[in-house]
Design a protein around this motif. Structure first.
Motif, PDB file in Angstrom:
ATOM      1  N   ALA A 264       0.370 -15.997  -8.925  1.00  0.00           N
ATOM      2  CA  ALA A 264       0.991 -16.357 -10.212  1.00  0.00           C
ATOM      3  C   ALA A 264       0.439 -15.568 -11.396  1.00  0.00           C
ATOM      4  CB  ALA A 264       0.804 -17.853 -10.465  1.00  0.00           C
ATOM      5  N   THR A 265      -0.499 -14.667 -11.138  1.00  0.00           N
ATOM      6  CA  THR A 265      -1.094 -13.904 -12.240  1.00  0.00           C
ATOM      7  C   THR A 265      -0.405 -12.548 -12.362  1.00  0.00           C
ATOM      8  OG1 THR A 265      -3.219 -14.941 -11.768  1.00  0.00           O
ATOM      9  CG2 THR A 265      -3.260 -13.018 -13.201  1.00  0.00           C
ATOM     10  N   SER A 266       0.035 -12.244 -13.554  1.00  0.00           N
ATOM     11  CA  SER A 266       0.705 -10.969 -13.791  1.00  0.00           C
ATOM     12  C   SER A 266      -0.314  -9.843 -13.950  1.00  0.00           C
ATOM     13  CB  SER A 266       1.544 -11.090 -15.071  1.00  0.00           C
ATOM     14  OG  SER A 266       2.071  -9.837 -15.417  1.00  0.00           O
ATOM     15  N   VAL A 267       0.018  -8.673 -13.443  1.00  0.00           N
ATOM     16  CA  VAL A 267      -0.877  -7.523 -13.617  1.00  0.00           C
ATOM     17  C   VAL A 267      -0.664  -6.854 -14.987  1.00  0.00           C
ATOM     18  CG1 VAL A 267      -1.111  -6.974 -11.175  1.00  0.00           C
ATOM     19  CG2 VAL A 267       0.722  -5.929 -12.469  1.00  0.00           C
ATOM     20  N   ARG A 268       0.495  -7.125 -15.599  1.00  0.00           N
ATOM     21  CA  ARG A 268       0.856  -6.418 -16.834  1.00  0.00           C
ATOM     22  C   ARG A 268      -0.236  -6.477 -17.919  1.00  0.00           C
ATOM     23  NH1 ARG A 268       6.139  -5.069 -17.893  1.00  0.00           N
ATOM     24  NH2 ARG A 268       6.847  -6.617 -16.398  1.00  0.00           N
TER      25      ARG A 268
ATOM     26  N   LEU B 139      -6.379  -2.268  -6.958  1.00  0.00           N
ATOM     27  CA  LEU B 139      -5.810  -3.565  -7.336  1.00  0.00           C
ATOM     28  C   LEU B 139      -5.542  -4.319  -6.041  1.00  0.00           C
ATOM     29  CD1 LEU B 139      -3.154  -2.581 -10.064  1.00  0.00           C
ATOM     30  CD2 LEU B 139      -5.543  -3.285 -10.411  1.00  0.00           C
ATOM     31  N   LEU B 140      -5.906  -5.591  -6.021  1.00  0.00           N
ATOM     32  CA  LEU B 140      -5.625  -6.443  -4.862  1.00  0.00           C
ATOM     33  C   LEU B 140      -4.603  -7.481  -5.291  1.00  0.00           C
ATOM     34  CD1 LEU B 140      -8.310  -8.453  -2.788  1.00  0.00           C
ATOM     35  CD2 LEU B 140      -5.946  -9.098  -3.081  1.00  0.00           C
ATOM     36  N   LEU B 141      -3.455  -7.485  -4.655  1.00  0.00           N
ATOM     37  CA  LEU B 141      -2.450  -8.503  -4.952  1.00  0.00           C
ATOM     38  C   LEU B 141      -2.450  -9.523  -3.818  1.00  0.00           C
ATOM     39  CD1 LEU B 141       0.495  -6.358  -6.367  1.00  0.00           C
ATOM     40  CD2 LEU B 141      -1.509  -7.292  -7.540  1.00  0.00           C
ATOM     41  N   MET B 142      -2.774 -10.766  -4.170  1.00  0.00           N
ATOM     42  CA  MET B 142      -2.750 -11.833  -3.172  1.00  0.00           C
ATOM     43  C   MET B 142      -1.295 -12.163  -2.852  1.00  0.00           C
ATOM     44  SD  MET B 142      -5.888 -12.517  -2.470  1.00  0.00           S
ATOM     45  CE  MET B 142      -5.437 -13.778  -1.283  1.00  0.00           C
ATOM     46  N   THR B 143      -1.000 -12.222  -1.558  1.00  0.00           N
ATOM     47  CA  THR B 143       0.351 -12.578  -1.127  1.00  0.00           C
ATOM     48  C   THR B 143       0.362 -13.975  -0.503  1.00  0.00           C
ATOM     49  OG1 THR B 143      -0.156 -11.062   0.704  1.00  0.00           O
ATOM     50  CG2 THR B 143       1.367 -10.285  -0.952  1.00  0.00           C
ATOM     51  N   ILE B 144      -0.694 -14.720  -0.778  1.00  0.00           N
ATOM     52  CA  ILE B 144      -0.817 -16.164  -0.495  1.00  0.00           C
ATOM     53  C   ILE B 144      -1.688 -16.719  -1.617  1.00  0.00           C
ATOM     54  CG2 ILE B 144      -0.673 -16.069   2.036  1.00  0.00           C
ATOM     55  CD1 ILE B 144      -3.818 -16.133   1.984  1.00  0.00           C
ATOM     56  N   GLU B 145      -1.789 -18.044  -1.717  1.00  0.00           N
ATOM     57  CA  GLU B 145      -2.811 -18.619  -2.595  1.00  0.00           C
ATOM     58  C   GLU B 145      -4.147 -18.415  -1.894  1.00  0.00           C
ATOM     59  OE1 GLU B 145      -2.325 -19.464  -5.540  1.00  0.00           O
ATOM     60  OE2 GLU B 145      -0.275 -20.218  -5.736  1.00  0.00           O
TER      61      GLU B 145
ATOM     62  N   MET C  73       4.021 -14.606   0.962  1.00  0.00           N
ATOM     63  CA  MET C  73       4.927 -14.952  -0.148  1.00  0.00           C
ATOM     64  C   MET C  73       5.753 -13.733  -0.558  1.00  0.00           C
ATOM     65  SD  MET C  73       2.516 -17.150  -2.683  1.00  0.00           S
ATOM     66  CE  MET C  73       2.018 -18.826  -2.301  1.00  0.00           C
ATOM     67  N   ASP C  74       7.012 -13.757  -0.196  1.00  0.00           N
ATOM     68  CA  ASP C  74       7.881 -12.631  -0.568  1.00  0.00           C
ATOM     69  C   ASP C  74       8.034 -12.473  -2.081  1.00  0.00           C
ATOM     70  OD1 ASP C  74       9.185 -13.205   2.395  1.00  0.00           O
ATOM     71  OD2 ASP C  74       9.308 -11.129   1.727  1.00  0.00           O
ATOM     72  N   LEU C  75       7.788 -13.558  -2.819  1.00  0.00           N
ATOM     73  CA  LEU C  75       7.985 -13.454  -4.273  1.00  0.00           C
ATOM     74  C   LEU C  75       6.994 -12.500  -4.930  1.00  0.00           C
ATOM     75  CD1 LEU C  75       5.691 -15.200  -6.011  1.00  0.00           C
ATOM     76  CD2 LEU C  75       7.050 -17.129  -5.257  1.00  0.00           C
ATOM     77  N   VAL C  76       5.959 -12.086  -4.191  1.00  0.00           N
ATOM     78  CA  VAL C  76       5.004 -11.130  -4.760  1.00  0.00           C
ATOM     79  C   VAL C  76       5.518  -9.681  -4.646  1.00  0.00           C
ATOM     80  CG1 VAL C  76       2.577 -10.340  -4.698  1.00  0.00           C
ATOM     81  CG2 VAL C  76       3.107 -12.722  -4.222  1.00  0.00           C
ATOM     82  N   LEU C  77       6.543  -9.465  -3.839  1.00  0.00           N
ATOM     83  CA  LEU C  77       7.008  -8.079  -3.616  1.00  0.00           C
ATOM     84  C   LEU C  77       7.371  -7.343  -4.912  1.00  0.00           C
ATOM     85  CD1 LEU C  77       9.055  -8.588  -0.326  1.00  0.00           C
ATOM     86  CD2 LEU C  77       6.941  -7.274  -0.573  1.00  0.00           C
TER      87      LEU C  77
ATOM     88  N   GLY D 144      -1.581   7.700 -13.116  1.00  0.00           N
ATOM     89  CA  GLY D 144      -1.874   9.020 -12.570  1.00  0.00           C
ATOM     90  C   GLY D 144      -3.154   9.106 -11.769  1.00  0.00           C
ATOM     91  N   GLY D 145      -3.952   8.050 -11.778  1.00  0.00           N
ATOM     92  CA  GLY D 145      -5.218   8.108 -11.044  1.00  0.00           C
ATOM     93  C   GLY D 145      -5.049   7.735  -9.585  1.00  0.00           C
ATOM     94  N   GLU D 146      -6.116   7.880  -8.868  1.00  0.00           N
ATOM     95  CA  GLU D 146      -6.126   7.534  -7.440  1.00  0.00           C
ATOM     96  C   GLU D 146      -6.612   6.087  -7.314  1.00  0.00           C
ATOM     97  OE1 GLU D 146      -6.625   7.721  -3.128  1.00  0.00           O
ATOM     98  OE2 GLU D 146      -5.237   8.585  -4.561  1.00  0.00           O
ATOM     99  N   ILE D 147      -5.675   5.155  -7.453  1.00  0.00           N
ATOM    100  CA  ILE D 147      -6.029   3.737  -7.354  1.00  0.00           C
ATOM    101  C   ILE D 147      -5.322   3.165  -6.134  1.00  0.00           C
ATOM    102  CG2 ILE D 147      -5.814   1.478  -8.477  1.00  0.00           C
ATOM    103  CD1 ILE D 147      -5.909   2.951 -11.177  1.00  0.00           C
ATOM    104  N   TRP D 148      -6.077   2.484  -5.285  1.00  0.00           N
ATOM    105  CA  TRP D 148      -5.477   1.892  -4.088  1.00  0.00           C
ATOM    106  C   TRP D 148      -4.824   0.567  -4.459  1.00  0.00           C
ATOM    107  CZ3 TRP D 148     -10.127   2.601  -0.142  1.00  0.00           C
ATOM    108  CH2 TRP D 148     -10.355   3.977   0.015  1.00  0.00           C
ATOM    109  N   LEU D 149      -3.785   0.219  -3.703  1.00  0.00           N
ATOM    110  CA  LEU D 149      -3.058  -1.033  -3.941  1.00  0.00           C
ATOM    111  C   LEU D 149      -3.105  -1.874  -2.657  1.00  0.00           C
ATOM    112  CD1 LEU D 149      -1.355  -2.809  -5.768  1.00  0.00           C
ATOM    113  CD2 LEU D 149       0.647  -1.428  -5.197  1.00  0.00           C
ATOM    114  N   GLN D 150      -3.918  -2.903  -2.716  1.00  0.00           N
ATOM    115  CA  GLN D 150      -4.172  -3.720  -1.528  1.00  0.00           C
ATOM    116  C   GLN D 150      -3.350  -5.008  -1.556  1.00  0.00           C
ATOM    117  OE1 GLN D 150      -8.078  -6.109  -0.859  1.00  0.00           O
ATOM    118  NE2 GLN D 150      -8.352  -4.317   0.423  1.00  0.00           N
ATOM    119  N   VAL D 151      -2.854  -5.404  -0.392  1.00  0.00           N
ATOM    120  CA  VAL D 151      -2.219  -6.718  -0.258  1.00  0.00           C
ATOM    121  C   VAL D 151      -3.033  -7.543   0.731  1.00  0.00           C
ATOM    122  CG1 VAL D 151       0.153  -6.194  -0.925  1.00  0.00           C
ATOM    123  CG2 VAL D 151      -0.605  -5.684   1.403  1.00  0.00           C
ATOM    124  N   ASP D 152      -3.089  -8.839   0.455  1.00  0.00           N
ATOM    125  CA  ASP D 152      -3.961  -9.721   1.230  1.00  0.00           C
ATOM    126  C   ASP D 152      -3.311 -11.092   1.351  1.00  0.00           C
ATOM    127  OD1 ASP D 152      -6.041 -11.092   2.408  1.00  0.00           O
ATOM    128  OD2 ASP D 152      -7.402 -10.942   0.690  1.00  0.00           O
ATOM    129  N   GLY D 153      -3.038 -11.491   2.594  1.00  0.00           N
ATOM    130  CA  GLY D 153      -2.509 -12.822   2.859  1.00  0.00           C
ATOM    131  C   GLY D 153      -1.184 -12.780   3.590  1.00  0.00           C
TER     132      GLY D 153
END
Ligand code: DX5
Ligand code: ZN
Length: 236
Positions: free
Chosen positions: A117-121, A133-139, A148-152, A166-175
Protein backbone atom coordinates in the motif's frame (compact mmCIF):
# COMPACT_ATOMS: atom_id res chain seq x y z
CA UNK A 1 18.12 -6.92 -18.18
CA UNK A 2 19.89 -9.42 -15.92
CA UNK A 3 17.76 -11.78 -13.88
CA UNK A 4 18.73 -12.45 -10.28
CA UNK A 5 17.13 -15.16 -8.19
CA UNK A 6 17.26 -14.93 -4.39
CA UNK A 7 15.76 -17.90 -2.55
CA UNK A 8 14.28 -16.86 0.79
CA UNK A 9 15.51 -18.87 3.73
CA UNK A 10 12.25 -18.08 5.53
CA UNK A 11 10.81 -21.18 3.87
CA UNK A 12 13.88 -23.32 4.65
CA UNK A 13 14.42 -25.59 7.63
CA UNK A 14 15.80 -23.20 10.27
CA UNK A 15 17.52 -26.09 12.04
CA UNK A 16 19.60 -26.79 8.92
CA UNK A 17 20.24 -23.33 7.53
CA UNK A 18 23.76 -24.00 6.25
CA UNK A 19 22.63 -27.07 4.29
CA UNK A 20 19.58 -25.27 2.97
CA UNK A 21 21.79 -22.41 1.80
CA UNK A 22 24.08 -24.94 0.10
CA UNK A 23 21.19 -26.53 -1.75
CA UNK A 24 20.87 -23.47 -4.00
CA UNK A 25 24.42 -22.12 -3.95
CA UNK A 26 25.29 -23.43 -7.43
CA UNK A 27 22.21 -22.04 -9.15
CA UNK A 28 21.00 -18.92 -7.29
CA UNK A 29 22.55 -15.45 -7.17
CA UNK A 30 21.78 -14.30 -3.64
CA UNK A 31 20.34 -15.70 -0.42
CA UNK A 32 17.44 -13.66 0.90
CA UNK A 33 17.31 -13.44 4.69
CA UNK A 34 14.13 -12.14 6.33
CA UNK A 35 14.78 -10.39 9.62
CA UNK A 36 11.52 -9.74 11.52
CA UNK A 37 11.19 -8.18 14.95
CA UNK A 38 7.62 -8.97 16.00
CA UNK A 39 6.81 -5.22 15.93
CA UNK A 40 7.08 -3.92 12.38
CA UNK A 41 5.53 -7.23 11.31
CA UNK A 42 3.59 -9.71 13.44
CA UNK A 43 6.27 -12.38 13.23
CA UNK A 44 9.69 -12.96 14.73
CA UNK A 45 12.48 -14.71 12.86
CA UNK A 46 16.23 -14.31 13.18
CA UNK A 47 18.61 -11.51 14.08
CA UNK A 48 22.22 -10.52 13.82
CA UNK A 49 23.82 -13.56 15.58
CA UNK A 50 22.20 -16.00 13.15
CA UNK A 51 23.08 -13.81 10.17
CA UNK A 52 26.69 -13.72 11.39
CA UNK A 53 26.70 -17.52 11.63
CA UNK A 54 25.22 -17.81 8.14
CA UNK A 55 27.86 -15.47 6.79
CA UNK A 56 30.51 -17.93 7.93
CA UNK A 57 28.88 -20.79 6.00
CA UNK A 58 27.00 -19.42 3.02
CA UNK A 59 28.72 -19.32 -0.35
CA UNK A 60 26.22 -16.88 -1.84
CA UNK A 61 26.06 -13.22 -0.82
CA UNK A 62 23.36 -12.41 1.74
CA UNK A 63 20.49 -10.10 0.89
CA UNK A 64 19.12 -9.03 4.29
CA UNK A 65 15.54 -7.77 4.27
CA UNK A 66 14.94 -5.95 7.53
CA UNK A 67 11.27 -5.95 8.52
CA UNK A 68 12.02 -4.17 11.76
CA UNK A 69 11.36 -0.96 13.59
CA UNK A 70 14.26 1.37 14.21
CA UNK A 71 16.31 0.33 11.16
CA UNK A 72 18.61 3.31 11.84
CA UNK A 73 19.95 1.40 14.79
CA UNK A 74 20.31 -2.05 13.27
CA UNK A 75 20.84 -1.84 9.50
CA UNK A 76 24.46 -0.63 9.58
CA UNK A 77 25.35 -3.57 11.84
CA UNK A 78 24.14 -6.11 9.28
CA UNK A 79 26.20 -4.39 6.60
CA UNK A 80 29.27 -4.21 8.84
CA UNK A 81 28.86 -7.90 9.64
CA UNK A 82 29.24 -8.69 5.94
CA UNK A 83 25.76 -8.79 4.39
CA UNK A 84 26.31 -7.66 0.80
CA UNK A 85 22.85 -6.10 0.54
CA UNK A 86 20.76 -4.59 3.33
CA UNK A 87 17.22 -3.39 2.75
CA UNK A 88 15.20 -1.21 5.10
CA UNK A 89 11.49 -0.45 4.91
CA UNK A 90 10.34 3.03 3.88
CA UNK A 91 7.48 2.75 6.41
CA UNK A 92 9.89 2.12 9.30
CA UNK A 93 12.70 4.50 8.43
CA UNK A 94 12.80 7.79 10.29
CA UNK A 95 16.05 8.83 8.66
CA UNK A 96 16.26 6.78 5.47
CA UNK A 97 18.94 8.86 3.76
CA UNK A 98 21.33 8.65 6.69
CA UNK A 99 20.73 4.92 7.07
CA UNK A 100 21.10 4.15 3.36
CA UNK A 101 24.37 6.10 3.34
CA UNK A 102 25.63 4.21 6.37
CA UNK A 103 24.88 0.92 4.63
CA UNK A 104 26.69 2.03 1.50
CA UNK A 105 29.65 3.33 3.49
CA UNK A 106 30.45 -0.28 4.40
CA UNK A 107 30.55 -1.27 0.71
CA UNK A 108 27.20 -3.09 0.88
CA UNK A 109 24.28 -2.43 -1.43
CA UNK A 110 21.48 -0.37 0.09
CA UNK A 111 17.85 -1.28 -0.54
CA UNK A 112 14.57 0.48 0.18
CA UNK A 113 11.43 -1.65 0.58
CA UNK A 114 7.77 -0.78 0.12
CA UNK A 115 4.70 -2.54 1.44
CA UNK A 116 1.92 -3.12 -1.11
CA UNK A 117 0.00 0.00 0.00
CA UNK A 118 3.01 2.33 0.02
CA UNK A 119 3.63 4.40 -3.07
CA UNK A 120 7.17 4.73 -4.41
CA UNK A 121 6.41 8.14 -5.94
CA UNK A 122 7.23 10.23 -2.81
CA UNK A 123 10.61 8.51 -2.64
CA UNK A 124 11.67 9.22 -6.24
CA UNK A 125 14.23 11.75 -5.06
CA UNK A 126 15.94 9.08 -3.00
CA UNK A 127 16.92 7.02 -6.04
CA UNK A 128 20.51 8.33 -6.04
CA UNK A 129 20.81 6.92 -2.51
CA UNK A 130 19.73 3.35 -3.31
CA UNK A 131 21.03 0.32 -5.14
CA UNK A 132 17.72 -1.54 -5.06
CA UNK A 133 13.99 -0.99 -4.62
CA UNK A 134 12.08 -3.90 -3.08
CA UNK A 135 8.38 -4.03 -3.84
CA UNK A 136 6.44 -6.34 -1.55
CA UNK A 137 3.89 -8.37 -3.48
CA UNK A 138 2.29 -9.61 -0.24
CA UNK A 139 1.82 -8.01 3.17
CA UNK A 140 5.17 -8.65 4.86
CA UNK A 141 5.49 -11.04 7.76
CA UNK A 142 4.86 -14.54 6.47
CA UNK A 143 5.80 -16.73 3.55
CA UNK A 144 3.36 -18.78 1.53
CA UNK A 145 0.87 -16.00 0.85
CA UNK A 146 -0.87 -15.33 -2.42
CA UNK A 147 0.82 -12.94 -4.88
CA UNK A 148 -0.94 -9.55 -5.16
CA UNK A 149 -1.48 -8.66 -8.79
CA UNK A 150 -2.45 -5.13 -7.76
CA UNK A 151 1.25 -4.38 -7.24
CA UNK A 152 2.04 -4.94 -10.94
CA UNK A 153 1.33 -1.32 -11.97
CA UNK A 154 3.65 -0.15 -9.19
CA UNK A 155 6.40 -2.42 -10.55
CA UNK A 156 5.96 -0.79 -13.97
CA UNK A 157 6.00 2.66 -12.43
CA UNK A 158 9.13 1.90 -10.39
CA UNK A 159 10.84 0.59 -13.52
CA UNK A 160 9.99 3.84 -15.31
CA UNK A 161 11.41 5.89 -12.42
CA UNK A 162 14.58 3.82 -12.46
CA UNK A 163 14.93 4.19 -16.24
CA UNK A 164 14.41 7.95 -16.00
CA UNK A 165 16.99 8.13 -13.21
CA UNK A 166 19.46 6.35 -15.45
CA UNK A 167 21.35 4.58 -12.69
CA UNK A 168 21.92 0.90 -12.16
CA UNK A 169 19.22 0.20 -9.58
CA UNK A 170 17.83 -3.30 -9.13
CA UNK A 171 14.09 -3.83 -8.80
CA UNK A 172 13.23 -6.69 -6.47
CA UNK A 173 9.87 -8.36 -5.92
CA UNK A 174 9.16 -10.38 -2.80
CA UNK A 175 6.12 -12.44 -1.87
CA UNK A 176 4.18 -15.11 -3.71
CA UNK A 177 6.75 -15.28 -6.49
CA UNK A 178 6.33 -18.68 -8.15
CA UNK A 179 6.50 -20.36 -11.54
CA UNK A 180 2.96 -19.06 -12.08
CA UNK A 181 3.64 -15.40 -11.16
CA UNK A 182 7.30 -14.69 -11.94
CA UNK A 183 6.60 -13.99 -15.61
CA UNK A 184 4.18 -11.18 -14.76
CA UNK A 185 6.78 -9.60 -12.47
CA UNK A 186 9.50 -9.80 -15.11
CA UNK A 187 7.21 -8.38 -17.80
CA UNK A 188 6.41 -5.47 -15.49
CA UNK A 189 10.11 -4.72 -15.07
CA UNK A 190 11.37 -6.60 -12.00
CA UNK A 191 14.87 -8.02 -12.30
CA UNK A 192 15.46 -9.60 -8.90
CA UNK A 193 13.11 -12.26 -7.63
CA UNK A 194 12.76 -13.51 -4.07
CA UNK A 195 11.12 -16.90 -3.75
CA UNK A 196 10.61 -18.80 -0.50
CA UNK A 197 7.99 -21.50 -0.72
CA UNK A 198 8.39 -21.84 -4.50
CA UNK A 199 12.00 -22.91 -3.87
CA UNK A 200 12.16 -24.60 -0.48
CA UNK A 201 8.64 -26.00 -0.60
CA UNK A 202 9.17 -27.71 -3.93
CA UNK A 203 11.19 -30.74 -2.86
CA UNK A 204 13.97 -29.81 -5.30
CA UNK A 205 15.21 -26.28 -4.54
CA UNK A 206 17.92 -26.19 -7.21
CA UNK A 207 15.57 -27.25 -10.03
CA UNK A 208 13.01 -24.71 -8.89
CA UNK A 209 15.57 -21.91 -9.02
CA UNK A 210 16.52 -22.94 -12.55
CA UNK A 211 12.88 -23.05 -13.65
CA UNK A 212 12.15 -19.65 -12.12
CA UNK A 213 15.17 -18.14 -13.84
CA UNK A 214 14.16 -19.53 -17.25
CA UNK A 215 10.62 -18.20 -16.90
CA UNK A 216 11.84 -14.76 -15.84
CA UNK A 217 14.31 -14.55 -18.71
CA UNK A 218 11.65 -15.62 -21.24
CA UNK A 219 9.10 -13.10 -19.92
CA UNK A 220 11.64 -10.28 -19.81
CA UNK A 221 12.61 -11.06 -23.40
CA UNK A 222 9.04 -11.05 -24.67
CA UNK A 223 8.32 -7.79 -22.82
CA UNK A 224 11.38 -6.20 -24.46
CA UNK A 225 10.19 -7.39 -27.87
CA UNK A 226 6.68 -5.97 -27.54
CA UNK A 227 5.97 -2.23 -27.48
CA UNK A 228 5.15 -0.58 -24.12
CA UNK A 229 1.61 0.49 -23.19
CA UNK A 230 -1.60 -1.42 -22.83
CA UNK A 231 -1.15 -2.01 -19.12
CA UNK A 232 -3.97 -1.29 -16.66
CA UNK A 233 -3.67 2.22 -15.27
CA UNK A 234 -3.89 1.66 -11.53
CA UNK A 235 -2.47 4.04 -8.94
CA UNK A 236 1.23 3.65 -8.42
C1 DX5 B 1 7.76 -12.18 3.81
C2 DX5 B 1 9.17 -12.22 3.31
C3 DX5 B 1 9.40 -13.01 2.09
C4 DX5 B 1 8.96 -14.45 2.15
C5 DX5 B 1 8.39 -14.77 0.84
O1 DX5 B 1 7.53 -11.02 4.54
O2 DX5 B 1 9.68 -10.92 3.07
O3 DX5 B 1 10.77 -12.94 1.71
O4 DX5 B 1 9.98 -15.34 2.43
O5 DX5 B 1 7.89 -16.06 0.89
P1 DX5 B 1 7.09 -16.68 -0.32
O6 DX5 B 1 8.02 -16.69 -1.49
O7 DX5 B 1 6.72 -18.03 0.18
O8 DX5 B 1 5.90 -15.81 -0.55
ZN1 ZN C 1 11.73 -10.83 2.25
Amino acid sequence: MSVRIAPSLLAADFARLAEEADAVSAVADWLHVDVMDGHFVPNLTIGLPVVEALLRHARLPLDCHLMIEDPERWAPMYAEAGARSVTIHAEAAGAPIRTLRQIRATGARAGLAFNPATSVRPYAELLPEVDMLLLMTIEPGFGGQEFMDLVLPKIRHARELISAHGGEIWLQVDGGVSEETIGRCAEAGADMFVAGSAVYGSGDPASSVKALRELAIAAGRSAAASPPGGCPGAAS
